[in-house]
Design a protein around this motif. Sequence first.
Motif, mmCIF file in Angstrom:
data_model
loop_
_atom_site.group_PDB
_atom_site.id
_atom_site.type_symbol
_atom_site.label_atom_id
_atom_site.label_comp_id
_atom_site.label_asym_id
_atom_site.label_seq_id
_atom_site.Cartn_x
_atom_site.Cartn_y
_atom_site.Cartn_z
ATOM 1 N N SER A 8 0.822 -1.209 0.000
ATOM 2 C CA SER A 8 0.000 0.000 0.000
ATOM 3 C C SER A 8 0.855 1.258 0.000
ATOM 4 O O SER A 8 0.377 2.336 -0.356
ATOM 5 N N LEU A 9 2.127 1.132 0.380
ATOM 6 C CA LEU A 9 3.016 2.287 0.414
ATOM 7 C C LEU A 9 3.750 2.487 -0.900
ATOM 8 O O LEU A 9 4.410 3.515 -1.083
ATOM 9 N N ASP A 10 3.627 1.532 -1.816
ATOM 10 C CA ASP A 10 4.347 1.620 -3.083
ATOM 11 C C ASP A 10 3.867 2.793 -3.942
ATOM 12 O O ASP A 10 4.568 3.207 -4.876
ATOM 13 N N GLN A 11 2.704 3.315 -3.653
ATOM 14 C CA GLN A 11 2.173 4.438 -4.440
ATOM 15 C C GLN A 11 2.958 5.722 -4.209
ATOM 16 O O GLN A 11 2.881 6.654 -5.012
ATOM 17 N N TRP A 12 3.737 5.777 -3.132
ATOM 18 C CA TRP A 12 4.411 7.019 -2.776
ATOM 19 C C TRP A 12 5.838 7.040 -3.306
ATOM 20 O O TRP A 12 6.609 6.112 -3.086
ATOM 21 N N LYS A 13 6.174 8.112 -4.003
ATOM 22 C CA LYS A 13 7.544 8.259 -4.511
ATOM 23 C C LYS A 13 8.556 8.217 -3.373
ATOM 24 O O LYS A 13 9.648 7.665 -3.510
ATOM 25 N N THR A 14 8.221 8.827 -2.242
ATOM 26 C CA THR A 14 9.152 8.882 -1.112
ATOM 27 C C THR A 14 9.529 7.485 -0.638
ATOM 28 O O THR A 14 10.687 7.230 -0.288
ATOM 29 N N TRP A 15 8.570 6.590 -0.628
ATOM 30 C CA TRP A 15 8.824 5.196 -0.227
ATOM 31 C C TRP A 15 9.846 4.558 -1.172
ATOM 32 O O TRP A 15 10.803 3.906 -0.737
ATOM 33 N N GLY A 16 9.662 4.780 -2.463
ATOM 34 C CA GLY A 16 10.614 4.251 -3.435
ATOM 35 C C GLY A 16 11.978 4.896 -3.313
ATOM 36 O O GLY A 16 13.011 4.229 -3.492
ATOM 37 N N GLU A 17 12.004 6.184 -3.001
ATOM 38 C CA GLU A 17 13.276 6.898 -2.885
ATOM 39 C C GLU A 17 14.080 6.428 -1.682
ATOM 40 O O GLU A 17 15.318 6.394 -1.721
ATOM 41 N N ILE A 18 13.394 6.024 -0.632
ATOM 42 C CA ILE A 18 14.092 5.436 0.517
ATOM 43 C C ILE A 18 14.702 4.089 0.124
ATOM 44 O O ILE A 18 15.870 3.804 0.429
ATOM 45 N N HIS A 19 13.940 3.282 -0.569
ATOM 46 C CA HIS A 19 14.386 1.930 -0.886
ATOM 47 C C HIS A 19 15.383 1.870 -2.034
ATOM 48 O O HIS A 19 16.041 0.827 -2.213
ATOM 49 N N GLN A 20 15.507 2.935 -2.799
ATOM 50 C CA GLN A 20 16.487 2.928 -3.889
ATOM 51 C C GLN A 20 17.899 3.273 -3.407
ATOM 52 O O GLN A 20 18.866 3.140 -4.165
ATOM 53 N N GLN A 21 18.041 3.673 -2.157
ATOM 54 C CA GLN A 21 19.339 4.137 -1.681
ATOM 55 C C GLN A 21 20.456 3.098 -1.842
ATOM 56 O O GLN A 21 21.550 3.462 -2.304
ATOM 57 N N PRO A 22 20.251 1.840 -1.491
ATOM 58 C CA PRO A 22 21.363 0.890 -1.653
ATOM 59 C C PRO A 22 21.898 0.822 -3.081
ATOM 60 O O PRO A 22 23.126 0.837 -3.291
ATOM 61 N N GLN A 23 21.011 0.769 -4.061
ATOM 62 C CA GLN A 23 21.489 0.664 -5.440
ATOM 63 C C GLN A 23 22.152 1.953 -5.892
ATOM 64 O O GLN A 23 23.152 1.918 -6.626
ATOM 65 N N ILE A 24 21.626 3.087 -5.471
ATOM 66 C CA ILE A 24 22.269 4.365 -5.808
ATOM 67 C C ILE A 24 23.692 4.385 -5.267
ATOM 68 O O ILE A 24 24.636 4.765 -5.978
ATOM 69 N N TRP A 25 23.870 3.975 -4.008
ATOM 70 C CA TRP A 25 25.210 4.010 -3.407
ATOM 71 C C TRP A 25 26.169 3.077 -4.149
ATOM 72 O O TRP A 25 27.319 3.451 -4.392
ATOM 73 N N ARG A 26 25.704 1.896 -4.497
ATOM 74 C CA ARG A 26 26.581 0.960 -5.225
ATOM 75 C C ARG A 26 27.021 1.567 -6.555
ATOM 76 O O ARG A 26 28.213 1.567 -6.889
ATOM 77 N N ASP A 27 26.045 2.052 -7.311
ATOM 78 C CA ASP A 27 26.353 2.582 -8.644
ATOM 79 C C ASP A 27 27.230 3.822 -8.557
ATOM 80 O O ASP A 27 28.192 3.976 -9.326
ATOM 81 N N TRP A 28 26.924 4.703 -7.620
ATOM 82 C CA TRP A 28 27.689 5.940 -7.501
ATOM 83 C C TRP A 28 29.105 5.652 -6.999
ATOM 84 O O TRP A 28 30.071 6.291 -7.432
ATOM 85 N N GLY A 29 29.243 4.696 -6.113
ATOM 86 C CA GLY A 29 30.575 4.329 -5.639
ATOM 87 C C GLY A 29 31.480 3.886 -6.773
ATOM 88 O O GLY A 29 32.696 4.138 -6.752
ATOM 89 N N GLN A 30 30.904 3.249 -7.761
ATOM 90 C CA GLN A 30 31.685 2.802 -8.920
ATOM 91 C C GLN A 30 31.976 3.947 -9.887
ATOM 92 O O GLN A 30 33.045 3.994 -10.506
ATOM 93 N N ALA A 31 31.047 4.877 -10.029
ATOM 94 C CA ALA A 31 31.165 5.927 -11.040
ATOM 95 C C ALA A 31 31.914 7.170 -10.556
ATOM 96 O O ALA A 31 32.513 7.896 -11.369
ATOM 97 N N PHE A 32 31.908 7.425 -9.265
ATOM 98 C CA PHE A 32 32.440 8.664 -8.701
ATOM 99 C C PHE A 32 33.965 8.680 -8.780
ATOM 100 O O PHE A 32 34.638 7.822 -8.215
ATOM 101 N N ASP A 33 34.506 9.672 -9.463
ATOM 102 C CA ASP A 33 35.967 9.823 -9.587
ATOM 103 C C ASP A 33 36.474 10.606 -8.370
ATOM 104 O O ASP A 33 36.754 11.798 -8.447
ATOM 105 N N VAL A 34 36.588 9.921 -7.258
ATOM 106 C CA VAL A 34 36.963 10.563 -6.000
ATOM 107 C C VAL A 34 38.369 11.150 -6.077
ATOM 108 O O VAL A 34 38.616 12.268 -5.606
ATOM 109 N N ALA A 35 39.290 10.431 -6.677
ATOM 110 C CA ALA A 35 40.698 10.850 -6.670
ATOM 111 C C ALA A 35 40.879 12.210 -7.320
ATOM 112 O O ALA A 35 41.616 13.065 -6.803
ATOM 113 N N SER A 36 40.201 12.448 -8.442
ATOM 114 C CA SER A 36 40.396 13.727 -9.130
ATOM 115 C C SER A 36 39.844 14.885 -8.322
ATOM 116 O O SER A 36 40.422 15.981 -8.307
ATOM 117 N N VAL A 37 38.729 14.660 -7.629
ATOM 118 C CA VAL A 37 38.164 15.739 -6.816
ATOM 119 C C VAL A 37 39.033 15.988 -5.580
ATOM 120 O O VAL A 37 39.263 17.143 -5.197
#
Length: 353
Positions: A8-37
Motif C-alpha cells: 500500500s506504500l508503493d504508491q508514494w515516490k518517497t517510499w521508493g526513494e528510501i528503498h532505492q538508496q542501496p542501489q544508488i550508493w553501489r552505482d555511484w561508488g563505482q562511477a564517482f571519480d573521488v581521486a580527481s576531486v
Amino acid sequence: MTTTQDTSLDQWKTWGEIHQQPQIWRDWGQAFDVASVRDWIAAQSHDEVWFCGAGSSAYIGDIIAASVPNTRAVPSTDLVADPHAFLTGNRPLVVSFGRSGNSTESIGTLDALDALAPDAPRLHITCNPDSALATRPSPGPVKVINLPEATHDAGFAMTSSFSTMLLTALALFDASCDVPARFGALADQLEALLPTLGTPRPARAVYVGSGALTYAAREAALKVMELTAGQTPALWDSALGFRHGPKSFVRDDTAITVFTSPQQPTAAYEADLLAELRAQFPRARVTSVGAGGEIDIAMPYGPAWAAPLCIAAAQIDSVRWAADLGLNVDDPFAGQGTLSRVVSGVTLYPVAP
C-alpha cells in the motif's frame, strides 16, 4: 518491529526513494571519480573547509564537521542572514549541498561569496544538473559534482539526496578509502536493514545521539515532523544534553530512539541514558538503534558513515506514520501553502562589499 514490505506504500515516490538508496550508493561508488576531486581540493588555497546548506543539507555539514577534523558547518541560512560575520577576512573552501540547487539560500550564499570572498574556492554537490549550483559561473575556482539523477528526490522530504550527498562528502574529506567497496558495504547493510524497520505511530517522538549521531538525530526528527505535517511532534538532542531540560518533552505516549555509538566512553554514557529512560518512563517506547542496539547496526567506518543507516529507521517510520494519518506522503502540506519542497518566499537583500 514490523516489516517494510507493505504494497500500500508503493504508491508514494518517497517510499521508493528510501528503498532505492542501496542501489544508488553501489552505482555511484563505482562511477564517482573521488581521486580527481580530492586532488582538486588539495590544490586549493583556503583557511578552512565550510559545509553549507539549509535544512537537511545543513545537517549533512553538522554530521561531517562533528567527525572530520578542521572542518566547520556553516548553515547557508546563517551565512545569508549575516554574511559579514562569516566572510570578513576569511578564505574558506565553501562546500555547498543542494538537492534542488536552487533554494533562495543557495543562491544567497553564491551572492555573498561573490561580494565578500570572490576568490574563495567553491565545491558544489547537487542532485540537479540544471540548478544554480551546477551552472552559475564563479569568479573564483569552482568544482561541481552532479549526483545521479535518481537522487533528485521528487518527494517533499530529502531521503536518497541527503544520504548520497553525505556519503559523497565523507569520501572527499574523511580519510582516503576504497570508495566502491565502502559504498557497496554500506549498501549491503541498508538493504538487509530496511525490511526489518517500522514501528507503530506514537503521539510524539524523540531522537538522541552523540557526536555525529547527534545531528543524525536532528535529521531523523525533521523527517518525522515534515512527513507527518507536524502532527507528530519530534525533538532531538545529544545523549548527555537531553537530561538538561529537553527530557521534559517525554510522556507515556512518546517513542524515544537513541542512536548508539561503538566508541568509548560514548557508548557507556548512552547505555546509562537508556537505562534511566526505561526506569523513569516505563510506558514510553525506548529503542536503541546503532552499534549493539536492539536494531544493531555495525559501524566499522565510524558513526558518521553509519548515520544514513540510523536515519533510515526514521525515514521508514515517517512514511508509515504519515500514511497512517491519511496524509499525502509526497506532499504532506498540500493545500496549506505553508511549506513547499523547495523553500520559496524568501527575499534576498544586496550584500555590501
